[in-house]
Design an enzyme around this catalytic site. Structure first.
Site, PDB file in Angstrom:
ATOM      1  N   ASP A  69      47.442  34.653  41.948  1.00 25.16           N
ATOM      2  CA  ASP A  69      47.823  34.430  43.450  1.00 25.16           C
ATOM      3  C   ASP A  69      48.311  32.990  43.550  1.00 25.16           C
ATOM      4  O   ASP A  69      48.103  32.432  44.804  1.00 25.16           O
ATOM      5  CB  ASP A  69      46.474  34.578  44.033  1.00 25.16           C
ATOM      6  CG  ASP A  69      46.586  36.091  44.720  1.00 25.16           C
ATOM      7  OD1 ASP A  69      47.273  36.678  44.288  1.00 25.16           O
ATOM      8  OD2 ASP A  69      45.165  36.161  45.184  1.00 25.16           O
ATOM      9  N   ASP A  81      38.846  30.324  33.327  1.00 22.09           N
ATOM     10  CA  ASP A  81      38.524  29.413  32.549  1.00 22.09           C
ATOM     11  C   ASP A  81      37.607  30.091  31.429  1.00 22.09           C
ATOM     12  O   ASP A  81      36.976  29.666  30.751  1.00 22.09           O
ATOM     13  CB  ASP A  81      37.710  28.458  33.382  1.00 22.09           C
ATOM     14  CG  ASP A  81      36.566  28.881  34.137  1.00 22.09           C
ATOM     15  OD1 ASP A  81      36.789  29.776  34.924  1.00 22.09           O
ATOM     16  OD2 ASP A  81      35.472  28.394  34.082  1.00 22.09           O
ATOM     17  N   ASP A 108      31.565  39.658  44.437  1.00 14.95           N
ATOM     18  CA  ASP A 108      30.735  40.263  43.344  1.00 14.95           C
ATOM     19  C   ASP A 108      29.317  40.873  43.542  1.00 14.95           C
ATOM     20  O   ASP A 108      29.112  41.777  43.096  1.00 14.95           O
ATOM     21  CB  ASP A 108      30.710  39.246  41.952  1.00 14.95           C
ATOM     22  CG  ASP A 108      30.489  37.851  42.602  1.00 14.95           C
ATOM     23  OD1 ASP A 108      29.881  37.847  43.838  1.00 14.95           O
ATOM     24  OD2 ASP A 108      30.331  36.932  41.690  1.00 14.95           O
ATOM     25  N   ASP A 149      37.461  35.231  34.891  1.00 18.17           N
ATOM     26  CA  ASP A 149      37.961  34.369  35.541  1.00 18.17           C
ATOM     27  C   ASP A 149      38.681  33.425  34.595  1.00 18.17           C
ATOM     28  O   ASP A 149      38.747  33.473  33.269  1.00 18.17           O
ATOM     29  CB  ASP A 149      36.866  33.352  36.391  1.00 18.17           C
ATOM     30  CG  ASP A 149      36.149  33.994  37.388  1.00 18.17           C
ATOM     31  OD1 ASP A 149      36.617  35.355  38.057  1.00 18.17           O
ATOM     32  OD2 ASP A 149      35.169  33.528  38.137  1.00 18.17           O
TER      33      ASP A 149
END
Length: 533
Positions: free
Chosen positions: A136, A197, A289, A195
């Site tokens: 995105d 990282d 989540d 995610d």
């Protein structure tokens, strides 16, 4: 006129007027003190003590449960069937379930290669895995870099898909939802989410998929986070202490008792049929989540937490990034509770005790009370009793309960036991923002759906350090001033001085230390400071 006599240059009429105002204000305060201030403060003390007891009982309960889990060896493979997936000569690779890996990202220049590389390095039959990069990013340069990285891995034979949208509707939840609509996802059985990282080890799927394969009512397997930069600064050490308790105790207790806990949004793998049955991803809050986890649990699905499986990731190391993250993590659950409380209470698919656990323990105590009582009691009400000595706080509420709670929290990170005092002061500072965010979520205030992606520095600090000899570093001091922290710090400093001269409880020792902590945060002298060149 003597040089040092400053009163002689002030008109007597003004001095008299000032004295009259001071006397009138004192009279007004004396008049409302007994009928208004004292009862209101006593009520505040009573409410805060009640919340403290709620939090204390919850922490002791979790401490007992985790002790029993360790004592009786209730490991995951004893609660759920686990058998390694064996090769089948006749079926070949079709004996392995199809797994989708989703990596949502937004302008992740510093870490995109780490997550993509780790996902592409997962050990699994190459024709039974699809890696989906959901980009995105709004920076065209970063988008090009991410696409090139995906192409590089695709040229090596990795089944990787680079997906973009023409908008950011729904933020992370919207990206994940769009990703699930792709035609190639229909053949997938499970979806693992990381995610940008996060760096899973190569055996991640071998250690998680068998649980889902052999336990048809299991919807989610959640791994633990391992922090690669916990020693970067004192602030990251404080975060490590809080999150280690969350994983070591809260997640383990939820998994071992009611097979329910909040999905951490990453480093977990879902059964796609369970995800779809629960209604898929929704962007009505900033904790998509947790929203999904609660809805799936209300459908009767079970969750498993694997504390032995760790996935490396990065903690936010700038105070600005951490504040934004904590706003989202505090505001979102409060807003979700507002939206789902009635739905949980009227649900007929789960037991009464599980409803009580979700509403009382999971939401009310951990997501609401824990934030509110920390700030309101220890940073507002308790200091106020110094100024109003008619109101007293029992020693068990002011000392014993917080001491026990602090010691119970220490079990998560034994190596940081010597930092507990700093952790207490830091948590009290952060409780200011968590409390504000909690009320915004409950009342659906203006920032209720604010989503700011947590900044990852990667090796940017090291790169900056190498350039110091070539460029002059300038810090924009005004950007690091935080008025709320400074305001609370001034209040605590004033009360501390008053207690030192006129008080009897010796609270000033705590008040001065806490005031200093608020001042440090207020002037932005906390966490990693990234210079502006």
């Amino acid at each position: 006129m003597e040089l040092g006599d400053t009163t002689s240059v002030i008109p007597d009429s003004f001095m008299g007027y000032r004295d009259d105002i001071t006397m009138q204000m004192s009279m007004v305060l004396d008049q409302i003190r007994a009928p208004l201030i004292v009862p209101a403060l006593r009520l505040g003390v009573y409410i805060c003590l009640t919340m403290s007891v709620m939090l204390f009982v919850e922490r002791v309960y979790m401490g007992i449960v985790i002790s029993l889990v360790k004592l009786f060896g209730r490991k995951p493979d004893k609660r759920f069937k686990y058998e390694p997936i064996k090769d089948d000569i006749e079926l070949g690779n079709s004996a392995y379930p199809m797994v989708l890996i989703q990596i949502p990202m937004f302008n992740e220049r510093e870490v995109y290669q780490l997550s993509i590389g780790a996902a592409c390095g997962l050990s699994w039959p190459s024709d039974r895995i699809v890696i989906q990069v959901l980009d995105d990013s709004t920076d065209p340069t970063i988008k090009d870099l991410v696409e090139m990285e995906c192409s590089r891995w695709a040229s090596k034979g990795v089944n990787i898909k680079y997906e973009i949208r023409d908008n950011r509707n729904g933020y992370k939840a919207g990206a994940l939802k769009e990703g699930m609509k792709k035609s190639y996802v229909k053949s997938c059985d499970y979806v693992a989410i990381f995610d940008a990282d996060f760096q899973p080890e190569a055996d991640f799927l071998w250690r998680t998929v068998p649980y889902l394969l052999h336990n048809p009512k299991l919807a989610l397997v959640q791994a633990r986070w391992k922090f690669v930069n916990s020693d970067e600064c004192l602030m990251t050490r404080m975060q490590e202490m809080s999150l280690d308790y969350h994983f070591t105790v809260e997640q383990e207790v939820g998994s071992s008792t009611y097979a329910f806990f909040g999905f951490n949004g990453t480093a977990g793998i879902w059964r796609i049929s369970a995800l779809n049955e629960a209604g898929g991803w929704k962007d009505r809050t900033t904790v998509e989540d947790m929203d999904l986890a609660v809805r799936a649990s209300l459908k009767g699905w079970k969750f498993l937490y694997l504390g032995s499986l760790k996935v490396k990731n990065e903690l936010p190391s700038t105070f600005k990034a951490y504040r934004y993250q904590q706003h989202r993590w505090s505001c979102g659950p409060a807003n979700l509770f507002r939206k789902m409380a009635f739905e949980i209470m009227t649900n007929k698919n789960v037991t009464l005790w599980k409803k009580v656990h979700v509403i009382y323990s999971f939401f009310v105590v951990r997501k609401l009370v824990a934030h509110i009582v920390t700030f309101i009691f220890y940073c507002v009400i308790l200091p106020a009793t110094v100024l109003v000595p008619e109101v007293t706080v029992p020693k068990w509420g002011a000392v014993y309960i917080p001491s026990v709670i602090t010691l119970l929290n220490a079990v998560g990170t034994p190596r940081s036991l010597h930092l507990m005092v700093f952790w207490i002061l830091f948590e009290n500072v952060m409780s200011l923002h968590r409390t504000k965010a909690t009320f915004i979520g409950l009342l659906e205030g203006g920032r209720v759906n604010e989503w700011i992606v947590t900044e990852k520095l990667g090796d940017v600090k090291a790169k900056s350090a190498t350039k110091t000899s070539k460029k002059v570093i300038r810090f924009r001091f005004g950007d690091r001033i935080h008025v709320l922290e400074l305001g609370v710090g001034m209040y605590l400093l004033f009360v501390g001085c008053y207690d030192a001269f006129f008080g009897k409880n010796h609270y000033y020792l705590y008040l001065f230390a806490q005031a200093i902590a608020f001042f440090i945060a207020g002037f932005g002298q906390i966490g990693t400071i990234v210079p502006n060149h």
